[in-house]
Design a protein around this motif. Sequence first.
Motif, PDB file in Angstrom:
ATOM      1  N   SER A  14       0.848  -1.192   0.228  1.00  0.00           N
ATOM      2  CA  SER A  14      -0.110  -0.136   0.115  1.00  0.00           C
ATOM      3  C   SER A  14       0.837   1.285  -0.053  1.00  0.00           C
ATOM      4  CB  SER A  14      -1.122  -0.112   1.151  1.00  0.00           C
ATOM      5  OG  SER A  14      -0.065   0.421   2.165  1.00  0.00           O
ATOM      6  N   GLU A  15       0.316   2.511  -0.056  1.00  0.00           N
ATOM      7  CA  GLU A  15       0.786   3.617  -0.087  1.00  0.00           C
ATOM      8  C   GLU A  15       1.638   3.624   1.341  1.00  0.00           C
ATOM      9  OE1 GLU A  15       1.681   6.072  -2.180  1.00  0.00           O
ATOM     10  OE2 GLU A  15       0.631   4.578  -3.710  1.00  0.00           O
ATOM     11  N   SER A 118       4.252  -0.281   5.272  1.00  0.00           N
ATOM     12  CA  SER A 118       2.998  -0.501   4.638  1.00  0.00           C
ATOM     13  C   SER A 118       2.363  -1.871   4.840  1.00  0.00           C
ATOM     14  CB  SER A 118       3.326  -0.338   2.971  1.00  0.00           C
ATOM     15  OG  SER A 118       3.804   0.956   2.539  1.00  0.00           O
ATOM     16  N   GLU A 130      -5.450  -1.310  -4.413  1.00  0.00           N
ATOM     17  CA  GLU A 130      -5.948   0.030  -4.907  1.00  0.00           C
ATOM     18  C   GLU A 130      -7.144   0.244  -3.985  1.00  0.00           C
ATOM     19  OE1 GLU A 130      -7.094  -0.285  -9.230  1.00  0.00           O
ATOM     20  OE2 GLU A 130      -4.753  -0.938  -9.458  1.00  0.00           O
ATOM     21  N   ASP A 133      -5.750   1.405  -0.610  1.00  0.00           N
ATOM     22  CA  ASP A 133      -5.120   2.912  -0.707  1.00  0.00           C
ATOM     23  C   ASP A 133      -6.130   3.883  -0.582  1.00  0.00           C
ATOM     24  OD1 ASP A 133      -2.419   2.006  -0.780  1.00  0.00           O
ATOM     25  OD2 ASP A 133      -2.178   2.076  -2.723  1.00  0.00           O
ATOM     26  N   HIS A 134      -7.272   3.665  -1.770  1.00  0.00           N
ATOM     27  CA  HIS A 134      -8.215   4.688  -1.592  1.00  0.00           C
ATOM     28  C   HIS A 134      -8.808   4.966  -0.306  1.00  0.00           C
ATOM     29  CE1 HIS A 134     -11.605   7.186  -2.957  1.00  0.00           C
ATOM     30  NE2 HIS A 134     -12.394   6.298  -2.394  1.00  0.00           N
ATOM     31  N   MET A 136      -7.554   4.379   2.634  1.00  0.00           N
ATOM     32  CA  MET A 136      -6.745   4.962   3.665  1.00  0.00           C
ATOM     33  C   MET A 136      -6.517   6.444   3.355  1.00  0.00           C
ATOM     34  SD  MET A 136      -5.822   3.015   6.273  1.00  0.00           S
ATOM     35  CE  MET A 136      -4.214   3.938   6.828  1.00  0.00           C
ATOM     36  N   HIS A 137      -6.434   6.939   2.227  1.00  0.00           N
ATOM     37  CA  HIS A 137      -6.230   8.082   1.693  1.00  0.00           C
ATOM     38  C   HIS A 137      -7.597   9.055   2.343  1.00  0.00           C
ATOM     39  CE1 HIS A 137      -5.330  11.756  -0.795  1.00  0.00           C
ATOM     40  NE2 HIS A 137      -6.611  11.822  -0.987  1.00  0.00           N
ATOM     41  N   THR A 138      -8.712   8.326   2.028  1.00  0.00           N
ATOM     42  CA  THR A 138      -9.946   9.144   2.948  1.00  0.00           C
ATOM     43  C   THR A 138      -9.961   9.110   4.403  1.00  0.00           C
ATOM     44  OG1 THR A 138     -11.214   8.432   0.787  1.00  0.00           O
ATOM     45  CG2 THR A 138     -12.285   8.912   2.893  1.00  0.00           C
ATOM     46  N   LYS A 140      -7.268   8.661   6.286  1.00  0.00           N
ATOM     47  CA  LYS A 140      -6.442   9.692   6.915  1.00  0.00           C
ATOM     48  C   LYS A 140      -6.776  10.999   7.222  1.00  0.00           C
ATOM     49  CE  LYS A 140      -2.008   7.346   5.589  1.00  0.00           C
ATOM     50  NZ  LYS A 140      -0.930   7.630   4.781  1.00  0.00           N
ATOM     51  N   THR A 141      -7.833  11.389   6.635  1.00  0.00           N
ATOM     52  CA  THR A 141      -8.409  12.901   6.713  1.00  0.00           C
ATOM     53  C   THR A 141      -9.373  12.849   7.970  1.00  0.00           C
ATOM     54  OG1 THR A 141     -10.262  12.389   5.220  1.00  0.00           O
ATOM     55  CG2 THR A 141      -8.108  13.402   4.167  1.00  0.00           C
ATOM     56  N   TYR A 145      -8.825   8.751  12.410  1.00  0.00           N
ATOM     57  CA  TYR A 145      -7.599   8.198  12.216  1.00  0.00           C
ATOM     58  C   TYR A 145      -6.396   8.955  12.914  1.00  0.00           C
ATOM     59  CZ  TYR A 145      -3.200   7.777   9.695  1.00  0.00           C
ATOM     60  OH  TYR A 145      -1.908   7.539   9.464  1.00  0.00           O
TER      61      TYR A 145
END
Length: 189
Positions: A14-15, A118, A130, A133-134, A136-138, A140-141, A145
């Motif tokens: 992952s990222e 990761s 994928e 990653d999507h 976690m990107h969301t 993390k905001t 988190y």
Amino acid sequence: IAVTAEKKENMLFSEPVLFNKQVVVVRKEHCPNDVTELARKTVYACNGSPAVIRLENLSEDIGDSIFIVESDLGEEELIEKVRSEEIDYFVCDSRTANLYADSLLSCETVVGFSQSESWAFRKKSPHLKELFDHFMHTFKTTHEYQDLYHEYETRQRQPWPDQPSNPGHITGDLCSILRCSQSQLKLCA
């Protein structure tokens, strides 16, 4: 888990979720000022850990031998061996070192650069990676988190009163959150 070139051959990652670094765990009276002082010293690392690769590269970079002992013992046991003066040097990640450090030990000498950590996925699961990653990107905001990350960082600096020898306990908290979010990811348990 720590990302290495060797692991990338067999897994997708992952990222980066966290960044970490390898440090020398040593008794304070033997603390090296610089990693070049590890030349001609015997340094322990856990068998198969990223620290082994870092030490091999460091030996090459300084143009001198570092005698690397890959041990089958765990990190906590090797740190205890440093504390009890059975061994002088042990290299592991800074989070683990800081968790078990005390007034007798130093873990300030960094070996190499920061390393990403990761989540790992099978090579045959690029879609799952994928989706993760999507997610976690969301994630993390969110405040959830941030709270979890802060709790993780705090726990890395002090032992858990209920589980003093289990630094991986926080993983269960993140796994719980991920299980709650499986419906969002449309994953099977």
